[in-house]
Design a protein around this motif. Sequence first.
Motif, short mmCIF file in Angstrom:
data_model
loop_
_atom_site.label_atom_id
_atom_site.label_comp_id
_atom_site.label_asym_id
_atom_site.label_seq_id
_atom_site.Cartn_x
_atom_site.Cartn_y
_atom_site.Cartn_z
N LEU A 3 6.49 -5.00 -4.39
CA LEU A 3 5.53 -3.96 -4.04
C LEU A 3 4.12 -4.55 -3.91
CD1 LEU A 3 6.60 -0.97 -6.31
CD2 LEU A 3 7.35 -1.54 -4.00
N LYS A 4 3.35 -3.98 -3.00
CA LYS A 4 1.93 -4.31 -2.86
C LYS A 4 1.17 -3.00 -2.86
CE LYS A 4 2.88 -8.29 0.12
NZ LYS A 4 2.64 -8.87 1.46
N SER A 5 0.10 -2.93 -3.65
CA SER A 5 -0.65 -1.69 -3.78
C SER A 5 -2.13 -1.98 -3.63
CB SER A 5 -0.40 -1.04 -5.15
OG SER A 5 0.99 -0.86 -5.36
N LEU A 20 -4.24 5.81 -2.05
CA LEU A 20 -3.42 4.79 -2.70
C LEU A 20 -2.32 4.39 -1.73
CD1 LEU A 20 -2.70 3.16 -5.23
CD2 LEU A 20 -1.35 5.11 -6.00
N ARG A 21 -2.34 3.13 -1.25
CA ARG A 21 -1.39 2.63 -0.26
C ARG A 21 -0.42 1.67 -0.96
NH1 ARG A 21 -2.77 3.06 5.07
NH2 ARG A 21 -1.75 1.07 5.52
N ILE A 22 0.89 1.94 -0.84
CA ILE A 22 1.92 1.15 -1.52
C ILE A 22 2.90 0.66 -0.47
CG2 ILE A 22 3.65 1.12 -3.34
CD1 ILE A 22 2.26 3.57 -4.55
N SER A 23 3.03 -0.68 -0.34
CA SER A 23 3.98 -1.29 0.57
C SER A 23 5.21 -1.74 -0.21
CB SER A 23 3.36 -2.48 1.30
OG SER A 23 2.19 -2.10 1.97
N VAL A 37 3.33 6.94 -11.36
CA VAL A 37 2.70 5.63 -11.51
C VAL A 37 2.14 5.49 -12.92
CG1 VAL A 37 2.09 5.49 -9.08
CG2 VAL A 37 0.45 6.44 -10.68
N VAL A 99 5.50 1.65 -10.57
CA VAL A 99 5.77 2.76 -9.65
C VAL A 99 7.23 3.19 -9.82
CG1 VAL A 99 5.78 3.51 -7.25
CG2 VAL A 99 4.09 1.85 -8.03
N SER A 109 3.58 -3.86 -9.68
CA SER A 109 2.79 -4.54 -8.65
C SER A 109 1.36 -4.61 -9.13
CB SER A 109 2.87 -3.80 -7.31
OG SER A 109 2.07 -2.64 -7.34
N LEU A 111 -2.61 -3.94 -8.44
CA LEU A 111 -3.36 -2.91 -7.71
C LEU A 111 -4.72 -3.49 -7.33
CD1 LEU A 111 -3.85 -0.08 -6.62
CD2 LEU A 111 -4.51 0.63 -8.92
#
Length: 369
Positions: A3-5, A20-23, A37, A99, A109, A111
């Motif tokens: 995950l990337k946040s 809040l953007r979560i990949s 979260v 998450v 991840s 943040l």
Amino acid sequence: MPLKSELIADVRRGPGHGLLRISGLTPDLDPLEPLSVRIMQNQQGGRYLTSTGAWQAEEVSQILPAPGWDGAVAVVPLGPTLFDPLAQLPNNVRLRMWVTYGAAGPEMSSLSLVQPLPPSFARGEAPEPVMPPPPPPPPVMAEELIPEPEPLLPEPNPQRIEPPLREEPPELIAPARDPLPEKPKSPLLPLLIGLLVLLILGGGAAWKFGLLDSLLGGAKPAATDAQAPASAINTREDLARYLGGNPAAAEIITTAQDLTTRGKLDLAMLAWQQASRQGSPEAGLALGKMYDPATWSAATSPLPQADAETAAFWYEPAAQAGNVEAQRRLGLVLKAMEPGGSGPQTDKAKEWLKKAADAGDAEAAAALK
């Protein structure tokens, strides 16, 4: 996929609001599935963000609404209660987030806080005072009620007096007059009209060919904040005004290099982040070096210590864009995260090292042996 946040400002809703953007999440079958979260900052022994915006030592999770999706990126809006405590953290604070979404989780991840993040008090508005309700009117006692008198009707007049008849006066007829003689037209009027037309045409031609500016000595408009030289950027406010002019990534890179040379590493990091979000591999490589344990130093990074996971986070976009050095450094960071030499990070490290070696990087080829 790890995950990337990242947390960015929500410019549509204004200060005090963020996205809040979560990949790396997989959309759940239920579109209304909420997202949970747990946000922790590493300083002071680890503290967790509560639903009231405070930090405490005990673990606590936040239930967020179902995310929207920007392609493969989950997007969750945050209000002032959760956004303000994060926006006011200094640059050297590192955040981790666990998450839980649907059947998956919890997954961890890092943040990243993407500056600038204006908190809600940046609006400059004071809350409206709450006025107390007016006191109720005093009760009216029964004995105080005085009946209103009935209106008196006029007495009828039995006699009707007819008004006297008026005689119409005879119509007066004005005597006929001779018509006034017509005044002769002035010969100067056509000349004045012709001169006015010539002045209008001449002024339009002078404006078209830029003669008015040279004749009147008009000054050129002053340069905007986005055109200000990098040497004029010394505070976060200066940098925010500069980035607000939407400069190109190449110009931001030049500014970040100047800030690094002048020792303003915290401002340089913010400039590198903006250039990386605009797709610059060079900016992603520079940010990764600020976190990489192999390259970190107090003279080149504003952070109090290195962070391998965050270094990999910034290296990866640059590596995917084809930057060979970023591919090699990403492979070395992932390899060091699993000293045993086996695991998902090790397999991924070998893939990036092989790509760099195939591109002619000798250090990557040596690391594969």
